[in-house]
Design a protein around this motif. Structure first.
Motif, short mmCIF file in Angstrom:
data_model
loop_
_atom_site.label_atom_id
_atom_site.label_comp_id
_atom_site.label_asym_id
_atom_site.label_seq_id
_atom_site.Cartn_x
_atom_site.Cartn_y
_atom_site.Cartn_z
N ALA A 65 0.79 -1.24 -0.06
CA ALA A 65 0.03 -0.02 0.05
C ALA A 65 0.88 1.27 -0.15
O ALA A 65 0.59 2.08 -0.62
N ARG A 66 1.95 1.21 0.72
CA ARG A 66 2.67 2.45 0.91
C ARG A 66 3.53 2.65 -0.57
O ARG A 66 3.74 3.70 -1.08
N ALA A 67 4.08 1.51 -1.17
CA ALA A 67 4.69 1.59 -2.56
C ALA A 67 3.68 2.12 -3.42
O ALA A 67 4.14 2.90 -4.38
N GLU A 68 2.58 1.74 -3.40
CA GLU A 68 1.45 2.24 -4.53
C GLU A 68 1.26 3.89 -4.26
O GLU A 68 1.05 4.57 -5.33
N HIS A 69 1.18 4.01 -2.83
CA HIS A 69 1.11 5.73 -2.49
C HIS A 69 2.23 6.32 -2.89
O HIS A 69 2.21 7.39 -3.68
N GLU A 70 3.59 5.77 -2.92
CA GLU A 70 4.61 6.62 -3.35
C GLU A 70 4.80 6.65 -4.87
O GLU A 70 5.18 7.70 -5.35
N ARG A 71 4.12 5.59 -5.52
CA ARG A 71 4.28 5.64 -7.11
C ARG A 71 3.34 6.62 -7.30
O ARG A 71 3.55 7.43 -8.60
N LEU A 72 2.11 6.75 -6.83
CA LEU A 72 1.07 7.92 -7.15
C LEU A 72 1.76 9.29 -6.85
O LEU A 72 1.51 10.28 -7.79
N LEU A 73 2.40 9.62 -5.94
CA LEU A 73 3.11 10.89 -5.57
C LEU A 73 4.25 11.03 -6.56
O LEU A 73 4.39 12.59 -6.72
N ARG A 74 4.99 10.07 -6.87
CA ARG A 74 6.32 10.56 -7.40
C ARG A 74 6.36 11.52 -8.58
O ARG A 74 7.10 12.50 -8.51
N PRO A 75 5.57 11.57 -9.42
CA PRO A 75 5.24 12.53 -10.84
C PRO A 75 5.21 14.02 -10.00
O PRO A 75 5.34 15.03 -10.74
N ARG A 81 7.52 19.11 -1.81
CA ARG A 81 6.76 20.33 -2.42
C ARG A 81 5.90 19.74 -3.56
O ARG A 81 6.47 18.93 -3.97
N ILE A 82 4.83 20.24 -3.86
CA ILE A 82 3.90 19.76 -4.97
C ILE A 82 4.49 20.55 -6.34
O ILE A 82 4.55 21.65 -6.37
N THR A 83 4.89 19.81 -7.18
CA THR A 83 5.54 20.25 -8.33
C THR A 83 4.35 20.59 -9.60
O THR A 83 4.57 21.54 -10.28
N SER A 84 3.36 19.94 -9.55
CA SER A 84 2.02 19.88 -10.29
C SER A 84 0.80 19.50 -9.60
O SER A 84 1.03 18.55 -8.94
N ILE A 85 -0.50 20.11 -10.32
CA ILE A 85 -1.55 19.52 -9.54
C ILE A 85 -2.15 18.29 -10.61
O ILE A 85 -2.19 18.41 -11.80
N PRO A 86 -2.17 17.09 -9.89
CA PRO A 86 -2.72 16.07 -10.82
C PRO A 86 -3.77 16.02 -11.41
O PRO A 86 -4.75 16.68 -10.85
N ALA A 87 -4.37 15.49 -12.76
CA ALA A 87 -5.26 15.63 -13.22
C ALA A 87 -6.08 14.63 -12.82
O ALA A 87 -7.45 14.77 -12.66
N ARG A 88 -5.51 13.46 -12.33
CA ARG A 88 -6.24 12.26 -12.17
C ARG A 88 -6.47 12.37 -10.48
O ARG A 88 -5.60 12.68 -9.66
N ARG A 89 -7.69 12.20 -10.29
CA ARG A 89 -8.23 12.41 -8.79
C ARG A 89 -7.54 11.47 -7.72
O ARG A 89 -7.11 12.01 -6.51
N ARG A 90 -7.29 10.20 -8.09
CA ARG A 90 -6.53 9.22 -7.12
C ARG A 90 -4.99 9.65 -6.60
O ARG A 90 -4.74 9.60 -5.78
#
Length: 182
Positions: A65-75, A81-90
């Motif tokens: 679960a943590r690995a999936e969370h980090e995968r979603l965050l990485r980009p 800091r937040i580099t850009s706002i994701p278009a995908r809500r997940r």
């Protein structure tokens, strides 16, 4: 064969019981499953109740679960800091959990204090504050001037239930209970 081979039967049973269309009935069932996996076992006219109990949601693996969370965050998350706002809500929701970790459960914050905390992470403070409130991670008082971290895990329905990650299911109850700070 899918894991939910009798999902259509459950959806149609819900349609006839509630008068909902197929899409609404399916969304409601999926929301129930996301918040209470045993809800589908007790659905009407379930001839395979014993087999369905065996097919219940497996235990959540915290490492996965943590690995999936980090995968979603990485980009979208660099050097805290937040580099850009994701278009995908997940992915956006994964960022919201990171933002929420910057707040202390039980404490009240003014709008200015919220702005100070979020401003370090991204310039669009109002957007992220609204998202935290819309997802019921932060609660606003009646006057709208004070905020606090939600006292309990929000009930997710519809589309929001689909955006919930396993990491939220593990981390959020512990965070709200004061067991972890991020």
């Amino acid at each position: 064969m899918t894991r939910d081979h009798d999902l259509k039967r459950l959806i149609r049973a819900r349609m006839s019981a509630t008068g909902q269309n197929y899409t609404a009935a399916r969304a409601a069932l999926m929301a129930e499953r996301a918040t209470d996996p045993s809800a589908l076992v007790s659905a009407p006219a379930a001839p395979r109740a014993a087999a369905d109990a065996v097919d219940a949601e497996p235990a959540i693996d915290p490492v996965r679960a943590r690995a999936e969370h980090e995968r979603l965050l990485r980009p979208f998350w660099r050097e805290g800091r937040i580099t850009s706002i994701p278009a995908r809500r997940r992915a956006r929701f994964a960022l919201l959990l990171e933002l929420l970790a910057r707040f202390a459960p039980g404490e009240e914050y003014s709008e200015a204090e919220i702005g100070e905390i979020l401003g370090v992470l991204h310039p669009d403070i109002a957007f992220w504050r609204r998202e935290l409130v819309d997802y019921a991670l932060l609660e606003r008082d009646a006057s709208g001037a004070r905020y606090r971290v939600a006292a309990r895990v929000p009930n997710r329905t519809g589309t929001m239930a689909q955006e919930v990650t396993d990491w939220e299911r593990i981390w959020l109850p512990r965070f709200l209970g004061g067991e972890t700070r991020g």
